[in-house]
Design an enzyme around this catalytic site. Structure first.
Site, mmCIF file in Angstrom:
data_model
loop_
_atom_site.group_PDB
_atom_site.id
_atom_site.type_symbol
_atom_site.label_atom_id
_atom_site.label_comp_id
_atom_site.label_asym_id
_atom_site.label_seq_id
_atom_site.Cartn_x
_atom_site.Cartn_y
_atom_site.Cartn_z
ATOM 1 N N HIS A 146 -19.552 -3.354 -15.247
ATOM 2 C CA HIS A 146 -19.814 -3.393 -13.805
ATOM 3 C C HIS A 146 -20.170 -1.948 -13.440
ATOM 4 C CE1 HIS A 146 -19.423 -3.836 -9.505
ATOM 5 N NE2 HIS A 146 -18.423 -2.984 -9.462
ATOM 6 N N ASP A 193 0.866 -1.189 0.000
ATOM 7 C CA ASP A 193 0.000 0.000 0.000
ATOM 8 C C ASP A 193 0.896 1.229 0.000
ATOM 9 O OD1 ASP A 193 -3.213 0.492 0.841
ATOM 10 O OD2 ASP A 193 -1.880 2.203 1.162
ATOM 11 N N THR A 199 -18.408 -0.352 0.048
ATOM 12 C CA THR A 199 -18.787 -1.772 -0.015
ATOM 13 C C THR A 199 -17.497 -2.579 -0.018
ATOM 14 O OG1 THR A 199 -18.680 -2.172 -2.409
ATOM 15 C CG2 THR A 199 -20.671 -1.098 -1.581
ATOM 16 N N ASP A 238 -21.879 -8.616 -8.980
ATOM 17 C CA ASP A 238 -23.256 -8.277 -9.370
ATOM 18 C C ASP A 238 -24.074 -9.537 -9.608
ATOM 19 O OD1 ASP A 238 -20.982 -6.741 -10.492
ATOM 20 O OD2 ASP A 238 -22.495 -5.173 -10.676
ATOM 21 N N VAL A 249 -9.538 -4.872 -9.411
ATOM 22 C CA VAL A 249 -10.778 -4.744 -8.635
ATOM 23 C C VAL A 249 -11.185 -3.271 -8.526
ATOM 24 C CG1 VAL A 249 -11.878 -5.248 -6.407
ATOM 25 C CG2 VAL A 249 -10.205 -6.844 -7.350
ATOM 26 N N ARG A 280 -19.265 5.003 -10.753
ATOM 27 C CA ARG A 280 -17.943 4.373 -10.858
ATOM 28 C C ARG A 280 -17.116 5.080 -11.921
ATOM 29 N NH1 ARG A 280 -21.684 0.102 -10.146
ATOM 30 N NH2 ARG A 280 -21.316 -1.103 -8.250
ATOM 31 N N ARG A 293 -25.124 -10.885 -6.402
ATOM 32 C CA ARG A 293 -26.255 -10.091 -5.881
ATOM 33 C C ARG A 293 -27.554 -10.531 -6.559
ATOM 34 N NH1 ARG A 293 -22.724 -4.467 -6.071
ATOM 35 N NH2 ARG A 293 -22.078 -4.507 -3.890
ATOM 36 N N GLN A 305 -15.947 5.141 -4.544
ATOM 37 C CA GLN A 305 -17.071 6.050 -4.810
ATOM 38 C C GLN A 305 -17.490 6.741 -3.525
ATOM 39 O OE1 GLN A 305 -19.224 2.605 -6.712
ATOM 40 N NE2 GLN A 305 -20.534 4.275 -7.356
ATOM 41 N N GLY A 327 -6.681 2.729 -5.034
ATOM 42 C CA GLY A 327 -7.397 3.796 -5.718
ATOM 43 C C GLY A 327 -8.536 4.344 -4.903
ATOM 44 N N ALA A 328 -9.088 5.419 -5.422
ATOM 45 C CA ALA A 328 -10.191 6.076 -4.729
ATOM 46 C C ALA A 328 -11.451 5.228 -4.879
ATOM 47 C CB ALA A 328 -10.421 7.443 -5.353
HETATM 48 P P1 NAD Z 1 -9.874 2.793 0.295
HETATM 49 O O1 NAD Z 1 -9.728 4.258 0.125
HETATM 50 O O2 NAD Z 1 -10.342 2.227 1.592
HETATM 51 O O3 NAD Z 1 -8.491 2.074 -0.042
HETATM 52 C C1 NAD Z 1 -7.692 2.387 -1.127
HETATM 53 C C2 NAD Z 1 -6.266 2.055 -0.730
HETATM 54 O O4 NAD Z 1 -5.432 2.245 -1.884
HETATM 55 C C3 NAD Z 1 -5.720 2.958 0.387
HETATM 56 O O5 NAD Z 1 -5.212 2.164 1.441
HETATM 57 C C4 NAD Z 1 -4.618 3.733 -0.315
HETATM 58 O O6 NAD Z 1 -3.516 4.037 0.542
HETATM 59 C C5 NAD Z 1 -4.215 2.762 -1.409
HETATM 60 N N1 NAD Z 1 -3.500 3.396 -2.522
HETATM 61 C C6 NAD Z 1 -3.822 4.551 -3.169
HETATM 62 N N2 NAD Z 1 -2.902 4.783 -4.133
HETATM 63 C C7 NAD Z 1 -2.030 3.761 -4.117
HETATM 64 C C8 NAD Z 1 -0.877 3.424 -4.867
HETATM 65 N N3 NAD Z 1 -0.444 4.210 -5.863
HETATM 66 N N4 NAD Z 1 -0.205 2.296 -4.547
HETATM 67 C C9 NAD Z 1 -0.620 1.491 -3.545
HETATM 68 N N5 NAD Z 1 -1.704 1.758 -2.799
HETATM 69 C C10 NAD Z 1 -2.393 2.870 -3.083
HETATM 70 O O7 NAD Z 1 -10.831 2.304 -0.892
HETATM 71 P P2 NAD Z 1 -11.650 0.926 -0.948
HETATM 72 O O8 NAD Z 1 -12.996 1.114 -0.370
HETATM 73 O O9 NAD Z 1 -10.758 -0.156 -0.455
HETATM 74 O O10 NAD Z 1 -11.860 0.800 -2.540
HETATM 75 C C11 NAD Z 1 -10.767 0.490 -3.382
HETATM 76 C C12 NAD Z 1 -11.231 0.395 -4.836
HETATM 77 O O11 NAD Z 1 -12.073 -0.758 -4.979
HETATM 78 C C13 NAD Z 1 -12.095 1.583 -5.284
HETATM 79 O O12 NAD Z 1 -11.731 1.930 -6.608
HETATM 80 C C14 NAD Z 1 -13.513 1.038 -5.246
HETATM 81 O O13 NAD Z 1 -14.387 1.725 -6.100
HETATM 82 C C15 NAD Z 1 -13.236 -0.372 -5.699
HETATM 83 N N6 NAD Z 1 -14.314 -1.336 -5.447
HETATM 84 C C16 NAD Z 1 -14.550 -2.221 -6.450
HETATM 85 C C17 NAD Z 1 -15.571 -3.141 -6.323
HETATM 86 C C18 NAD Z 1 -15.824 -4.072 -7.468
HETATM 87 O O14 NAD Z 1 -16.862 -4.779 -7.491
HETATM 88 N N7 NAD Z 1 -14.966 -4.135 -8.464
HETATM 89 C C19 NAD Z 1 -16.342 -3.186 -5.160
HETATM 90 C C20 NAD Z 1 -16.060 -2.277 -4.142
HETATM 91 C C21 NAD Z 1 -15.045 -1.338 -4.312
#
Ligand code: NAD
Length: 314
Positions: free
Chosen positions: A176, A36, A231, A149, A119, A89, A152, A83, A80-81
């Protein structure tokens, strides 16, 4: 045959940490490296998770660096960030493509030969970006897609029909995201066409019920984010299921996000289609029968994603 599998999780926020928790319950891996941007966060998660190991299969969990991905069978990217309430998304594109551009070259610089699972959202756009940036073949780069999905959908149908959701066979495909679609034409419960099964259970308003259930699936993330801010458990279990298919070479049919090469008349974009997933990643993308309405909805979903990726400049 190799009996030792290592996994890396890049991004240890809500989603990455929940995936780690879900994976260790399954006992699939010998080693798990957590990476991370906030290294202390990864260290804390590794410590916390490791303290449960006396009750699980032996393995090593640690906070590491990109040096540690070389031997991994699977790298999972959740960095990553996420929502915020009211955001779609697709709103996350620029931020999260930028983050991928910093992560992927650190993986490709190493002799990594495993699978890359995306993801982070928007997952279809980021899977496409990961494939382009890495240069890896399409079968090695895929997104968790609509595996969540679809779960779900099965859950809501199981609840509606008061039947074990594992007996429900139905898919959500496409993006998605907001343009995803349910393949109602092939949906069945243990081989009984869905509409017939609904009648068995005394439900006769098929059109109304399928519309409500589809909307429930499509809007799930918004509903959850509204209530708890993010989520993560559902996606963690979906990712663990995909990982299990890879490690155990199960060749299960899962709607992962994959780059299409002419299937359904679509080319050069990633979206979710039922595919056979095994040790070599996506082994075959299946062209399942679709009704005309479903085929049109899939093409509309693809058009929306195509417009987005054309502006990515990759
Ligand atoms: P979060 O903010 O809790 O965690 C993101 C993490 O990424 C943080 O710990 C941050 O330090 C880290 N990070 C940021 N930039 C980085 C980098 N360059 N290198 C390494 N680490 C880095 O967010 P979250 O709730 O865990 O969500 C993460 C992602 O998952 C989001 O994009 C969210 O939309 C996605 N997500 C996808 C699904 C799906 O079905 N695909 C479901 C839920 C969430």
């Amino acid at each position: 045959m190799n009996t030792r599998y290592d996994v890396a999780i890049i991004g240890c926020g809500f989603v990455g940490a929940s995936i780690a928790f879900s994976l260790i319950q399954k006992g699939l891996f010998s080693e798990m490296v957590l990476i991370d941007a906030n290294h202390e966060k990864a260290e804390g998660e590794a410590m916390d998770l490791s303290h449960g190991l006396p009750y699980l299969s032996p393995m090593e969990i640690y906070a590491g660096t990109y040096e540690d991905v070389s031997d991994c069978a699977l790298v999972i990217i959740t960095a990553g960030a996420n929502q915020k309430p009211g955001e779609t998304r697709l709103d996350l594109i620029d931020k999260n493509v930028g983050i991928l551009k910093t992560i992927i070259p650190q993986i490709t610089a190493r002799p990594f030969e495993g699978m890359l699972m995306i993801v982070s959202n928007p997952v279809d756009v980021l899977t496409y970006a990961a494939m382009k940036i890495s240069g890896y073949p399409a079968h090695r780069v895929f997104g968790s897609g609509t595996v969540l999905d679809t779960a779900r959908l099965k859950f809501l149908l199981g609840q509606h029909l008061d039947v074990d959701s594992r007996n429900v066979h139905a898919f959500i495909i496409g993006e998605h995201g907001d343009s995803e679609l349910a393949v109602w034409s092939g949906a069945n419960v243990s081989g009984v066409p869905l509409e017939r099964f609904c009648q068995f259970r005394g439900h006769n308003d098929h059109a109304g019920a399928t519309r409500r259930i589809y909307e429930g699936v499509r809007d799930s993330a918004y509903e959850i984010i509204q209530r708890k801010g993010a989520t993560y458990y559902g996606i963690a279990m979906a990712v663990a299921r995909i990982a299990e298919c890879i490690v155990k070479d199960q060749r299960s049919v899962l709607p992962v996000s994959v780059c299409l090469g002419g299937q359904y008349g679509l080319n050069g974009l990633c979206l979710s289609i039922p595919s056979i997933v095994g040790r070599r990643g996506v082994e075959q993308i299946l062209e399942i029968p679709l009704s005309e309405e479903e085929s049109n909805a899939l093409h509309a979903s693809a058009k929306q994603l195509q417009e987005v990726i054309e502006h990515l400049n990759l």
